[in-house]
Design a protein around this motif. Structure first.
Motif, PDB file in Angstrom:
ATOM      1  N   ARG A  32       1.025  -1.226   0.041  1.00 16.81           N
ATOM      2  CA  ARG A  32       0.114   0.265   0.239  1.00 16.81           C
ATOM      3  C   ARG A  32       0.852   1.017  -0.106  1.00 16.81           C
ATOM      4  NH1 ARG A  32      -5.651  -1.111   0.873  1.00 16.81           N
ATOM      5  NH2 ARG A  32      -5.566  -3.502   2.289  1.00 16.81           N
ATOM      6  N   LEU A  33       0.660   2.459  -0.211  1.00 14.48           N
ATOM      7  CA  LEU A  33       0.801   3.401  -0.760  1.00 14.48           C
ATOM      8  C   LEU A  33       1.128   4.393   0.274  1.00 14.48           C
ATOM      9  CD1 LEU A  33      -0.328   5.088  -3.798  1.00 14.48           C
ATOM     10  CD2 LEU A  33       1.708   4.341  -3.628  1.00 14.48           C
ATOM     11  N   ALA A  34       1.343   5.414   1.308  1.00 17.81           N
ATOM     12  CA  ALA A  34       1.277   5.774   2.157  1.00 17.81           C
ATOM     13  C   ALA A  34       0.930   7.090   2.450  1.00 17.81           C
ATOM     14  CB  ALA A  34       3.126   6.966   1.997  1.00 17.81           C
ATOM     15  N   LYS A  35      -0.502   7.205   1.582  1.00 17.30           N
ATOM     16  CA  LYS A  35      -1.151   8.350   1.036  1.00 17.30           C
ATOM     17  C   LYS A  35      -2.068   7.280   1.485  1.00 17.30           C
ATOM     18  CE  LYS A  35      -3.920  11.309  -1.691  1.00 17.30           C
ATOM     19  NZ  LYS A  35      -3.991  12.220  -2.924  1.00 17.30           N
ATOM     20  N   GLU A  36      -2.053   6.213   1.628  1.00 15.01           N
ATOM     21  CA  GLU A  36      -3.444   5.555   1.084  1.00 15.01           C
ATOM     22  C   GLU A  36      -3.318   4.537   2.874  1.00 15.01           C
ATOM     23  OE1 GLU A  36      -5.281   0.980   0.240  1.00 15.01           O
ATOM     24  OE2 GLU A  36      -3.387   1.420  -0.783  1.00 15.01           O
ATOM     25  N   LEU A  37      -2.344   4.024   3.865  1.00 20.41           N
ATOM     26  CA  LEU A  37      -2.334   3.826   4.414  1.00 20.41           C
ATOM     27  C   LEU A  37      -2.428   5.760   5.531  1.00 20.41           C
ATOM     28  CD1 LEU A  37       0.922   1.579   4.665  1.00 20.41           C
ATOM     29  CD2 LEU A  37      -1.024   1.039   5.317  1.00 20.41           C
ATOM     30  N   ALA A  38      -1.529   6.831   5.288  1.00 23.45           N
ATOM     31  CA  ALA A  38      -2.653   7.904   6.285  1.00 23.45           C
ATOM     32  C   ALA A  38      -3.632   7.898   6.382  1.00 23.45           C
ATOM     33  CB  ALA A  38      -1.708   8.779   5.490  1.00 23.45           C
ATOM     34  N   VAL A  39      -4.516   7.396   5.266  1.00 22.64           N
ATOM     35  CA  VAL A  39      -6.408   8.029   4.808  1.00 22.64           C
ATOM     36  C   VAL A  39      -7.033   6.575   6.121  1.00 22.64           C
ATOM     37  CG1 VAL A  39      -8.055   7.538   3.257  1.00 22.64           C
ATOM     38  CG2 VAL A  39      -6.425   8.925   2.800  1.00 22.64           C
ATOM     39  N   MET A  40      -6.505   5.141   6.048  1.00 21.17           N
ATOM     40  CA  MET A  40      -6.851   4.286   6.858  1.00 21.17           C
ATOM     41  C   MET A  40      -6.943   4.000   8.032  1.00 21.17           C
ATOM     42  SD  MET A  40      -5.882   0.840   4.572  1.00 21.17           S
ATOM     43  CE  MET A  40      -6.260  -0.487   5.018  1.00 21.17           C
ATOM     44  N   THR A  41      -5.599   5.488   8.726  1.00 25.04           N
ATOM     45  CA  THR A  41      -5.103   5.507  10.269  1.00 25.04           C
ATOM     46  C   THR A  41      -5.482   6.686  10.341  1.00 25.04           C
ATOM     47  OG1 THR A  41      -2.623   5.454   9.686  1.00 25.04           O
ATOM     48  CG2 THR A  41      -3.079   3.499  10.233  1.00 25.04           C
ATOM     49  N   GLY A  42      -6.013   7.387   9.483  1.00 18.35           N
ATOM     50  CA  GLY A  42      -6.531   9.273  10.236  1.00 18.35           C
ATOM     51  C   GLY A  42      -5.158   9.756  10.792  1.00 18.35           C
ATOM     52  N   LEU A  43      -4.042   9.662   9.811  1.00 15.34           N
ATOM     53  CA  LEU A  43      -2.716  10.089  10.415  1.00 15.34           C
ATOM     54  C   LEU A  43      -2.678  11.870   8.705  1.00 15.34           C
ATOM     55  CD1 LEU A  43      -0.522   7.905  11.126  1.00 15.34           C
ATOM     56  CD2 LEU A  43      -1.268   9.576  12.297  1.00 15.34           C
ATOM     57  N   THR A  44      -1.903  12.355   9.168  1.00 14.35           N
ATOM     58  CA  THR A  44      -1.877  13.544   7.924  1.00 14.35           C
ATOM     59  C   THR A  44      -0.796  12.580   6.776  1.00 14.35           C
ATOM     60  OG1 THR A  44      -0.131  14.383   9.438  1.00 14.35           O
ATOM     61  CG2 THR A  44      -2.036  15.365   9.259  1.00 14.35           C
ATOM     62  N   SER A  45      -0.326  12.901   5.725  1.00 12.96           N
ATOM     63  CA  SER A  45       0.745  12.423   4.634  1.00 12.96           C
ATOM     64  C   SER A  45       2.439  11.958   5.639  1.00 12.96           C
ATOM     65  CB  SER A  45       1.181  12.943   4.019  1.00 12.96           C
ATOM     66  OG  SER A  45      -0.461  12.316   3.032  1.00 12.96           O
ATOM     67  N   SER A  46       2.238  13.573   5.951  1.00  9.50           N
ATOM     68  CA  SER A  46       3.720  13.735   7.111  1.00  9.50           C
ATOM     69  C   SER A  46       3.933  12.740   8.022  1.00  9.50           C
ATOM     70  CB  SER A  46       4.132  15.693   7.087  1.00  9.50           C
ATOM     71  OG  SER A  46       3.052  15.818   8.582  1.00  9.50           O
ATOM     72  N   SER A  47       2.653  12.660   8.925  1.00  8.73           N
ATOM     73  CA  SER A  47       2.422  11.912  10.118  1.00  8.73           C
ATOM     74  C   SER A  47       3.402  10.285   9.295  1.00  8.73           C
ATOM     75  CB  SER A  47       1.858  11.672  11.069  1.00  8.73           C
ATOM     76  OG  SER A  47       1.575  13.525  11.390  1.00  8.73           O
ATOM     77  N   ALA A  48       2.649   9.917   9.013  1.00  8.66           N
ATOM     78  CA  ALA A  48       2.256   8.715   8.364  1.00  8.66           C
ATOM     79  C   ALA A  48       3.793   8.400   7.756  1.00  8.66           C
ATOM     80  CB  ALA A  48       1.547   8.905   6.853  1.00  8.66           C
ATOM     81  N   CYS A  49       4.527   9.072   7.268  1.00  9.60           N
ATOM     82  CA  CYS A  49       5.615   8.935   7.006  1.00  9.60           C
ATOM     83  C   CYS A  49       6.701   9.143   7.941  1.00  9.60           C
ATOM     84  CB  CYS A  49       5.978  10.009   5.072  1.00  9.60           C
ATOM     85  SG  CYS A  49       4.931  10.320   4.004  1.00  9.60           S
ATOM     86  N   ALA A  50       6.614   9.224   8.626  1.00  8.69           N
ATOM     87  CA  ALA A  50       7.260   9.701   9.544  1.00  8.69           C
ATOM     88  C   ALA A  50       7.474   8.155  10.626  1.00  8.69           C
ATOM     89  CB  ALA A  50       7.214  10.338  10.826  1.00  8.69           C
ATOM     90  N   HIS A  51       6.047   7.443  10.460  1.00 13.79           N
ATOM     91  CA  HIS A  51       5.151   6.642  11.832  1.00 13.79           C
ATOM     92  C   HIS A  51       5.823   5.161  10.308  1.00 13.79           C
ATOM     93  CE1 HIS A  51       4.078   7.747  14.755  1.00 13.79           C
ATOM     94  NE2 HIS A  51       2.573   7.652  14.304  1.00 13.79           N
ATOM     95  N   LEU A  52       6.044   5.029   9.244  1.00 20.09           N
ATOM     96  CA  LEU A  52       6.953   4.705   8.148  1.00 20.09           C
ATOM     97  C   LEU A  52       7.960   3.775   8.073  1.00 20.09           C
ATOM     98  CD1 LEU A  52       4.163   4.449   5.529  1.00 20.09           C
ATOM     99  CD2 LEU A  52       4.577   3.345   6.732  1.00 20.09           C
ATOM    100  N   SER A  53       9.101   5.185   8.327  1.00 17.90           N
ATOM    101  CA  SER A  53      10.290   5.490   8.425  1.00 17.90           C
ATOM    102  C   SER A  53      10.719   4.544   9.420  1.00 17.90           C
ATOM    103  CB  SER A  53      10.858   6.603   8.418  1.00 17.90           C
ATOM    104  OG  SER A  53      12.171   6.676   8.239  1.00 17.90           O
ATOM    105  N   LEU A  54      10.296   4.709  10.752  1.00 20.26           N
ATOM    106  CA  LEU A  54      10.508   4.281  11.522  1.00 20.26           C
ATOM    107  C   LEU A  54      10.359   2.496  11.360  1.00 20.26           C
ATOM    108  CD1 LEU A  54       9.205   6.387  15.311  1.00 20.26           C
ATOM    109  CD2 LEU A  54      11.607   6.020  14.205  1.00 20.26           C
ATOM    110  N   LEU A  55       9.145   2.012  11.591  1.00 22.55           N
ATOM    111  CA  LEU A  55       8.935   0.479  11.067  1.00 22.55           C
ATOM    112  C   LEU A  55       9.647   0.174  10.177  1.00 22.55           C
ATOM    113  CD1 LEU A  55       4.885   1.132  10.921  1.00 22.55           C
ATOM    114  CD2 LEU A  55       6.616  -0.319  12.430  1.00 22.55           C
TER     115      LEU A  55
END
Length: 237
Positions: A32-55
């Motif tokens: 899944r795209l970062a944007k798609e995961l952001a929508v699914m989890t209720g995050l902004t795109s920047s916050s989603a990218c930060a979490h994805l980077s950690l994982l």
């Protein structure tokens, strides 16, 4: 890194509800795209990218480039197994009663059939287990069952020879109930579960998908697996 340290680091990463939601969104193996995961989890795109980077840096996720887009997925099937196992645990409240937080349902792609350790899991495996019990191929009670004499005879016709698999057992092999998911019921583990899973794969009735525990079952596979321990319908009159 010792086991305790590894558990602590992984737990700290999964402790954030948004990161655990991302991991669960990827449980079916679909990139899944970062944007798609952001929508699914209720995050902004920047916050989603930060979490994805950690994982990703921790080795729980991996990503692949498709043109200018990056798709994320679980790094290994073992990560999916860990996430799914944690999702199925019921915590005790302060008063000793089990917390009633709902367990998120499995995606359809892994609900029907998936690898569960070294054997088959999912609804298909639960149905097969039930048929073996009803047909009298298994006997006993509790979390461990034995293959009956009838079961040993019938399994040999399928191509599974219990005496060869477990020569030191008195009456066949021990069957373990894997209750990894409470929405599917017990299914076969142990020596018999392993042997049947190998048979299904080697016969081409099912195949494993890359980077996910979901299994693809052919039409012939469904037909053949459903024939195992099928109790014939009684004819009246």
């Amino acid at each position: 890194m010792n086991a305790a340290s590894s558990i602590s680091q992984i737990a700290s990463l999964m402790a954030d509800p948004k990161r655990s939601a991302m991991l669960w969104a990827l449980i079916d193996g679909t990139p899944r795209l970062a944007k798609e995961l952001a929508v699914m989890t209720g995050l902004t795109s920047s916050s989603a990218c930060a979490h994805l980077s950690l994982l990703s840096s921790a080795g729980l996720l991996r990503h692949e480039a498709r043109g200018r887009k990056r798709y994320f997925c679980l790094a290994t099937p073992q990560v999916g197994a860990a996430v799914e196992a944690l999702a199925s645990v019921q915590l005790e409240s302060a008063k000793g009663a089990q917390a009633k937080a709902p367990v998120p349902p499995l995606p359809m792609s892994v609900r029907r059939a998936r690898r569960c350790g070294d054997h088959l899991g999912g609804e298909l495996a639960s149905e097969l287990y039930h048929r073996l019990v009803v047909a009298g191929w298994l006997e006993g009670s509790g979390r461990q069952l034995m293959v009956s004499d009838e079961g040993r005879t019938q399994l040999a016709l399928v191509g599974v020879y219990i005496d060869a698999l477990a020569p030191h057992q008195q009456r066949g092999c021990v069957i373990c109930h894997c209750t990894e998911r409470n929405d599917q019921g017990p299914h076969l583990g142990g020596v018999l579960g392993q042997a049947l899973f190998r048979l299904f794969l080697q016969s081409g009735w099912m195949r494993e998908a890359e980077d996910t525990r979901a299994l693809h079952i052919s039409a012939l596979g469904i037909q053949q697996i459903n024939r195992i321990a099928r109790v014939p319908t009684l004819q009246v009159g």
